[in-house]
Design a protein around this motif. Structure first.
Motif, short mmCIF file in Angstrom:
data_model
loop_
_atom_site.label_atom_id
_atom_site.label_comp_id
_atom_site.label_asym_id
_atom_site.label_seq_id
_atom_site.Cartn_x
_atom_site.Cartn_y
_atom_site.Cartn_z
N LEU A 162 26.82 86.60 45.93
CA LEU A 162 26.71 85.83 47.16
C LEU A 162 27.70 86.37 48.20
O LEU A 162 27.35 86.62 49.35
N THR B 13 18.69 77.71 44.44
CA THR B 13 18.95 77.35 43.05
C THR B 13 17.76 77.76 42.20
O THR B 13 16.60 77.56 42.60
N GLU C 202 22.86 77.70 37.00
CA GLU C 202 23.96 77.10 36.26
C GLU C 202 24.35 78.03 35.13
O GLU C 202 23.51 78.72 34.55
N GLU D 155 28.57 85.31 38.28
CA GLU D 155 27.96 84.09 38.81
C GLU D 155 29.02 83.03 39.13
O GLU D 155 28.99 82.41 40.19
N GLN E 294 21.15 80.71 50.01
CA GLN E 294 21.25 80.48 48.57
C GLN E 294 20.07 79.64 48.11
O GLN E 294 19.68 78.69 48.79
N GLY F 261 20.83 88.45 43.30
CA GLY F 261 21.52 87.47 42.46
C GLY F 261 21.88 88.10 41.13
O GLY F 261 21.43 89.19 40.79
N THR F 262 22.68 87.39 40.39
CA THR F 262 23.11 87.85 39.08
C THR F 262 21.89 88.08 38.18
O THR F 262 20.92 87.32 38.26
N ASN G 91 17.19 77.24 38.36
CA ASN G 91 17.48 76.83 36.99
C ASN G 91 16.24 76.58 36.13
O ASN G 91 16.32 76.62 34.91
N GLN H 68 30.81 83.89 42.29
CA GLN H 68 29.91 84.12 43.43
C GLN H 68 29.97 85.55 43.96
O GLN H 68 29.86 85.79 45.16
N THR I 277 18.87 85.33 36.96
CA THR I 277 18.68 84.18 37.85
C THR I 277 17.22 84.00 38.28
O THR I 277 16.91 83.02 38.95
N ARG J 81 20.85 81.52 42.51
CA ARG J 81 21.99 81.01 41.74
C ARG J 81 21.48 80.18 40.58
O ARG J 81 20.46 79.49 40.70
#
Length: 190
Positions: free
Chosen positions: A143, A159, A112, A137, A157, A24-25, A161, A140, A28, A110
């Motif tokens: 991804l 999440t 926000e 991000e 994927q 992932g970025t 956050n 994507q 994250t 991932r």
């Protein structure tokens, strides 16, 4: 979250434990998730950034992004033996240079954009580096890289956050690991 479990091909047929890629970025939460997962499962956490640092796996410096350029071949040579044994959680922001057969599942974290921006600012990233990572991000990039590099059925994927997401992700991934052992007729404790 429901994470599918597909019997993997190739290398997993000879391993008693899965290999997991967490990508992932930057920002994250890959390292946080991988570290906690390794503690919970007794799997080995392979942080590619640390492997590169410890083994001088660099091929230059990127002035714009203010970071060293990874020598991918050296990295692959450093981790190949561990990967063939299984029981690894690999943590890195890229996925396209690893051998496709190495991983039984690929988790792409991932976040926000507002959350990610704050995390990158807290790391002290320069403006160009923050912009590059936020665009990655938004579009994507990582991804899609994972989808292009591996069977899309093994790319999931997650999440990431907040801490509640980390806990949910830990539960989901540990559940997937147990399913892998059941599906591959191996014992988690072997």
């Amino acid at each position: 979250y429901y994470i599918t479990n597909n019997l993997s091909r190739g290398m997993s047929e000879t391993r008693k434990h899965p290999n997991i890629l967490i990508t992932g970025t930057p920002g994250t939460g890959k390292t946080k998730l991988a570290t906690r997962l390794a503690e919970l499962t007794n799997m080995k956490h392979i942080n590619i950034g640390k492997v590169a640092e410890e083994n001088e796996c660099y091929d230059g410096y990127d002035e714009n992004l203010a970071c060293k350029v990874l020598d991918e071949d050296k990295i692959l040579n450093c981790i190949e033996s561990d990967m063939s044994k299984g029981n690894n959680i690999v943590d890195y922001h890229g996925s396209d240079f690893f051998d496709e057969d190495w991983f039984d599942i690929v988790f792409v974290l991932r976040a926000e954009i507002e959350v990610l921006n704050k995390r990158l600012e807290e790391r002290g990233y320069n403006e160009d580096k923050i912009k590059n990572n936020l665009e990655s991000e938004i579009f994507q990039v990582l991804l899609e890289e994972a989808w292009d590099s591996y069977d899309p059925d093994i790319v999931q994927q997650l999440t990431s956050n907040n801490l509640a997401d980390v806990d949910t992700n830990l539960q989901s991934v540990t559940s997937w690991i147990k399913s892998w052992h059941t599906d591959n007729d191996t014992d988690v404790d072997r």
